[in-house]
Motif scaffolding. Structure first.
Motif, PDB file in Angstrom:
ATOM      1  N   PRO A  68       0.838  -1.202   0.000  1.00 20.23           N
ATOM      2  CA  PRO A  68       0.000   0.000   0.000  1.00 20.23           C
ATOM      3  C   PRO A  68       0.871   1.248   0.000  1.00 20.23           C
ATOM      4  O   PRO A  68       1.941   1.276   0.611  1.00 20.23           O
ATOM      5  N   PRO A  69       0.436   2.317  -0.666  1.00 14.90           N
ATOM      6  CA  PRO A  69       1.246   3.537  -0.722  1.00 14.90           C
ATOM      7  C   PRO A  69       1.295   4.242   0.626  1.00 14.90           C
ATOM      8  O   PRO A  69       0.485   3.989   1.520  1.00 14.90           O
ATOM      9  N   ALA A 113       8.351   3.701   9.264  1.00 12.40           N
ATOM     10  CA  ALA A 113       8.993   4.580   8.288  1.00 12.40           C
ATOM     11  C   ALA A 113       7.996   5.559   7.687  1.00 12.40           C
ATOM     12  O   ALA A 113       8.302   6.746   7.512  1.00 12.40           O
ATOM     13  N   TYR A 114       6.797   5.095   7.372  1.00 11.39           N
ATOM     14  CA  TYR A 114       5.787   5.961   6.772  1.00 11.39           C
ATOM     15  C   TYR A 114       5.207   6.950   7.786  1.00 11.39           C
ATOM     16  O   TYR A 114       4.669   7.991   7.398  1.00 11.39           O
ATOM     17  N   SER A 115       5.280   6.624   9.078  1.00 11.63           N
ATOM     18  CA  SER A 115       4.754   7.530  10.101  1.00 11.63           C
ATOM     19  C   SER A 115       5.589   8.807  10.190  1.00 11.63           C
ATOM     20  O   SER A 115       5.071   9.870  10.542  1.00 11.63           O
ATOM     21  N   PHE A 116       6.883   8.686   9.866  1.00 14.80           N
ATOM     22  CA  PHE A 116       7.764   9.859   9.977  1.00 14.80           C
ATOM     23  C   PHE A 116       7.322  10.981   9.038  1.00 14.80           C
ATOM     24  O   PHE A 116       7.108  12.111   9.480  1.00 14.80           O
ATOM     25  N   PRO A 117       7.151  10.751   7.722  1.00 14.36           N
ATOM     26  CA  PRO A 117       6.695  11.844   6.854  1.00 14.36           C
ATOM     27  C   PRO A 117       5.271  12.287   7.144  1.00 14.36           C
ATOM     28  O   PRO A 117       4.925  13.447   6.912  1.00 14.36           O
ATOM     29  N   ARG A 160      -2.052  -4.957   3.826  1.00 15.17           N
ATOM     30  CA  ARG A 160      -1.286  -5.109   5.069  1.00 15.17           C
ATOM     31  C   ARG A 160       0.006  -4.318   4.974  1.00 15.17           C
ATOM     32  O   ARG A 160       0.496  -4.044   3.883  1.00 15.17           O
ATOM     33  N   MET A 161       0.551  -3.962   6.145  1.00 13.19           N
ATOM     34  CA  MET A 161       1.815  -3.248   6.176  1.00 13.19           C
ATOM     35  C   MET A 161       2.604  -3.714   7.392  1.00 13.19           C
ATOM     36  O   MET A 161       2.073  -3.780   8.499  1.00 13.19           O
ATOM     37  N   GLY A 162       3.870  -4.046   7.176  1.00 14.49           N
ATOM     38  CA  GLY A 162       4.721  -4.553   8.242  1.00 14.49           C
ATOM     39  C   GLY A 162       5.172  -3.464   9.208  1.00 14.49           C
ATOM     40  O   GLY A 162       4.974  -2.264   8.981  1.00 14.49           O
ATOM     41  N   ARG A 193      -4.947   5.424   9.032  1.00 11.94           N
ATOM     42  CA  ARG A 193      -4.842   4.398   7.989  1.00 11.94           C
ATOM     43  C   ARG A 193      -3.637   3.505   8.226  1.00 11.94           C
ATOM     44  O   ARG A 193      -3.713   2.279   8.063  1.00 11.94           O
ATOM     45  N   LEU A 194      -2.505   4.091   8.614  1.00 12.80           N
ATOM     46  CA  LEU A 194      -1.327   3.282   8.905  1.00 12.80           C
ATOM     47  C   LEU A 194      -1.591   2.334  10.072  1.00 12.80           C
ATOM     48  O   LEU A 194      -1.146   1.186  10.074  1.00 12.80           O
ATOM     49  N   MET A 195      -2.317   2.820  11.092  1.00 13.57           N
ATOM     50  CA  MET A 195      -2.667   1.946  12.221  1.00 13.57           C
ATOM     51  C   MET A 195      -3.502   0.763  11.752  1.00 13.57           C
ATOM     52  O   MET A 195      -3.278  -0.382  12.154  1.00 13.57           O
ATOM     53  N   VAL A 196      -4.487   1.046  10.879  1.00 12.32           N
ATOM     54  CA  VAL A 196      -5.372  -0.022  10.395  1.00 12.32           C
ATOM     55  C   VAL A 196      -4.584  -1.050   9.588  1.00 12.32           C
ATOM     56  O   VAL A 196      -4.745  -2.263   9.769  1.00 12.32           O
ATOM     57  N   LEU A 197      -3.702  -0.586   8.693  1.00 12.08           N
ATOM     58  CA  LEU A 197      -2.920  -1.514   7.873  1.00 12.08           C
ATOM     59  C   LEU A 197      -1.979  -2.354   8.734  1.00 12.08           C
ATOM     60  O   LEU A 197      -1.728  -3.527   8.434  1.00 12.08           O
TER      61      LEU A 197
END
Length: 693
Positions: free
Chosen positions: A371-372, A389-393, A381-383, A433-437
């Motif tokens: 996922p983007p 890493a995506y939370s930083f930006p 899903r996201m590991g 969204r990051l939390m859900v993934l």
């Protein structure tokens, strides 16, 4: 893709920026590989020939689709193995080098480990899926299966079931089976009462597959299609399918049977594959069926397993039937009716995910499309490392939106508020969204977040700050545990395929985010944030609140709560002369060991063009020569530009101020306490009481 070489698929995948199809192709492609035979002479006992090609300590096995690209020496032998078999046989800490027409494609050790882990997970799931179905079969020992009807010796043999079959088999002896009234043979069809089945129509619109099943069969979804369990018929039926324009019927049949031979080695093919035809096909659909016999893991009796491959231009489907051997033979008329009522209509344009049976092992654990970073879809899903890493930006974007809005509001209130209204909810959504993934990766539903947010909202509505604080702390701890400590599900789960290995950029981003979190924790523990929660909480006792007195300077521009009535400070004549047309009103109050100051300044036409210069000058004034800056936070008070500062003073004291610029006016309230820790509640309550009128 089946007719293409691995090198061709790899080149296309690299050009498209997604390696999913390449890994699927790799595990199912047969490569030439050099092996070292064992000393015992057993052809099944061998190891892969390894070498350190670059003399850098990294050993690897060299494989290729073309024999001439490999050099074999030392009496070693070339054999062909699938990519999956190479991965399973490869020694630990070894990589793979795929010799291509131009250059070499290197598969590093971590990617090999990921491939091996996916293969093992797929094999484990295949074994687990067999056991629940076996549990639903009636026991042969208890005689729960009806005995087949006896036929007169002179009666002719029944008609073939699905198409011309092999000659009748010898009587089948079932392990631990109760005595039967007559031997079970393969060609028995029997009479089927279709009306008693009460057929219901089943449709899989994404591939245009339609068929009928008895109404009593229980339906459930699988990762790739549908499963039906018929207790009274002692069977499990599964249907799946997908789009593949360039695959022929012969290729589809071979791929499907290769999976059975690879994943179900306890089964033996029972005769050759044979064609069958649906009632409405009329040549536009093709079907081939193959039967297997064997004992599934955990079963006490032998079973039959029928694999029906269905093909029409661009669309493939598979229907499998599993039942104990005796029950399977007794219900042949049912299987004939089931496959005869299958039809393939015009399928949906969307691509259906390949079933677990596609291409051997690869289809069951292929790397999912990642996922983007920013998006609105909650699918996938996201590991752990990628989420961090995506939370930083995302956090950086939220900070940038706040800063830009603070700058824009004084110049254009509408533009600044528009940015806040659009930007802040978007950044919050991306965080949620990051939390859900991440929850999907551990096979949890994102609906748990909705419950947590609802409880925190309830605490805010009720103004129960203790409840809100406890909920926030619990939520934060649970989020960190899920984010950082719980590994994702091996292989496929309810929310999709497992993510692939992380890139170097992802690892760097995750490390930066973790360091940022430790920095915030350290700052909070050192008192930089004054032990405040990230939401406004009224501080101070009820008695102190009742004792406070609202105060406003002349003109009633703002109000602030003071523990008494302040005294106006007379300005020296020299300062009045220096100020000129600038009008200054200043008040002070000493109470409870604290010193309170209130200022109202009207610059008239001498207000500087840059309001931030005014606030910077006032910040330096509050800090003085003995202060140490602890905090400088932009604030918005009814759209006015403002700032809050906290200054550490010698001896552990604290000096704090909040100010705002409105037109040509500058307003400030400040407090100085001798003990920063003890005066924290009074400081926060005083600053929070500053309201523009």
């Amino acid at each position: 893709m089946s007719s293409e070489t691995f090198e061709q698929v790899l080149a296309a995948a690299q050009a498209a920026g997604s390696t999913t199809q390449a890994w699927k192709k790799f595990v199912n492609t047969r490569f030439f590989v050099a092996i070292v035979r064992s000393a015992d002479g057993n052809p099944k006992n061998f190891t892969l020939q390894l070498a350190d090609a670059d003399a850098d300590g990294n050993i690897a096995v060299r494989i290729s689709e073309q024999r001439e690209r490999l050099v074999v020496g030392g009496g070693n032998t070339l054999v062909t193995l699938s990519g999956a078999e190479v991965v399973r046989r490869l020694q630990a800490e070894a990589g793979i080098l795929v010799a291509l027409s131009e250059g070499v494609f290197a598969i590093a050790r971590d990617r090999v480990d990921w491939l091996r882990k996916g293969i093992e997970a797929a094999r484990a799931r295949a074994a687990e899926k067999a056991q629940p179905a076996a549990a639903s079969f009636p026991s042969l020992e208890q005689g729960s299966l009806p005995a087949p009807a006896s036929a007169p010796d002179s009666a002719p043999a029944p008609a073939p079931t699905l198409a011309p079959l092999a000659p009748a088999a010898a009587p089948l002896t079932l392990a631990k089976a109760a005595p039967q009234s007559s031997p079970v043979t393969r060609n028995q069809v029997g009479v089927l009462d279709v009306a008693a089945l009460k057929p219901r129509n089943v449709t899989m619109p994404k591939i245009g597959l339609e068929f009928f099943v008895p109404a009593s069969w229980q339906e459930s979804a699988t990762a790739t299609g549908l499963r039906f369990t018929g207790t009274e018929h002692a069977c499990t039926v599964e249907a799946s399918g997908f789009h593949r324009p360039n695959l022929s019927m012969a290729q589809w049949l071979e791929m499907r049977l290769a999976l059975v031979r690879q994943e179900m080695r306890y089964l033996t093919q029972d005769g050759e594959s044979y064609p069958f035809e649906g009632e409405l096909w009329r040549g536009r659909v093709t079907g081939m069926a193959t039967e297997f016999t064997g004992t599934f893991p955990g079963d006490a009796c032998e079973s039959r397993y029928l694999v029906a491959c269905i093909w029409t231009d661009g669309v493939l489907a598979s229907i499998t039937v599993r039942a104990p051997a005796g029950a399977f033979e007794e219900q042949r008329a049912l299987w004939k009716w089931l496959l005869g009522r299958v039809d393939m209509n015009a399928s949906a344009a969307s691509v259906y995910s390949p079933p677990a049976s596609l291409g051997g092992i690869g289809g069951d654990w292929e790397e999912a499309e990642t996922p983007p970073m920013f998006g609105f879809s909650l699918a996938g899903r996201m590991g752990r490392m990628r989420v961090l890493a995506y939370s930083f930006p995302v956090m950086l974007s939220l900070a940038v939106v706040g800063i830009i809005a603070a700058v824009l509001v004084p110049a254009s209130k509408a533009l600044g508020l528009t940015l806040l209204v659009a930007g802040v909810p978007a950044c919050i959504w991306f965080s949620v969204r990051l939390m859900v993934l991440r929850m999907h990766d551990v096979n949890l539903s994102g609906k748990w977040l909705a419950g947590a947010f609802a409880l925190m909202l309830l605490g805010g509505v009720l103004q129960n700050w203790i409840m809100l604080g406890v909920l926030f702390v619990v939520f934060w701890i649970a989020s960190m545990v899920i984010y950082c400590f719980i590994p994702g599900t091996d292989g496929e789960n309810d929310y999709g395929e497992q993510p692939g290995p992380n890139s170097t950029l992802v690892n760097v981003g995750a490390t930066l985010f973790i360091l940022l979190q430790f920095g915030q924790i350290g700052a909070a523990s050192s008192g930089k944030y004054n032990n405040r929660l990230p939401f406004p909480v009224p501080r101070g006792s009820a008695a102190a609140a009742k004792a406070s007195v609202p105060f406003s300077p002349p003109g009633n521009p703002f109000t602030v709560a003071l523990p008494g009535v302040p005294v106006k400070v007379a300005l020296p004549a020299a300062m009045v002369q220096q100020l000129g047309e600038v009008e200054l009103h200043q008040y002070q109050l000493a109470a409870g060991g604290n010193v309170y100051t209130v200022q109202s300044i009207d610059y008239h036409d001498r207000m500087p063009d840059n309001r931030f210069d005014v606030m910077d000058a006032m910040q330096r004034s509050v800090m003085a020569k003995d202060g140490t800056l602890m905090e400088a936070t932009p604030t918005l008070l009814k759209g006015a530009t403002g700032r809050q500062v906290k200054i550490g003073t010698p001896g552990g004291g604290l000096r704090a101020a909040r100010f705002a610029v409105v037109g040509t006016h500058f307003y400030m309230v400040s407090i100085e306490v001798p003990d920063a820790a003890k005066g924290a509640a009074a400081t926060d309550a005083f600053l929070a009481s500053f309201k523009l009128n």
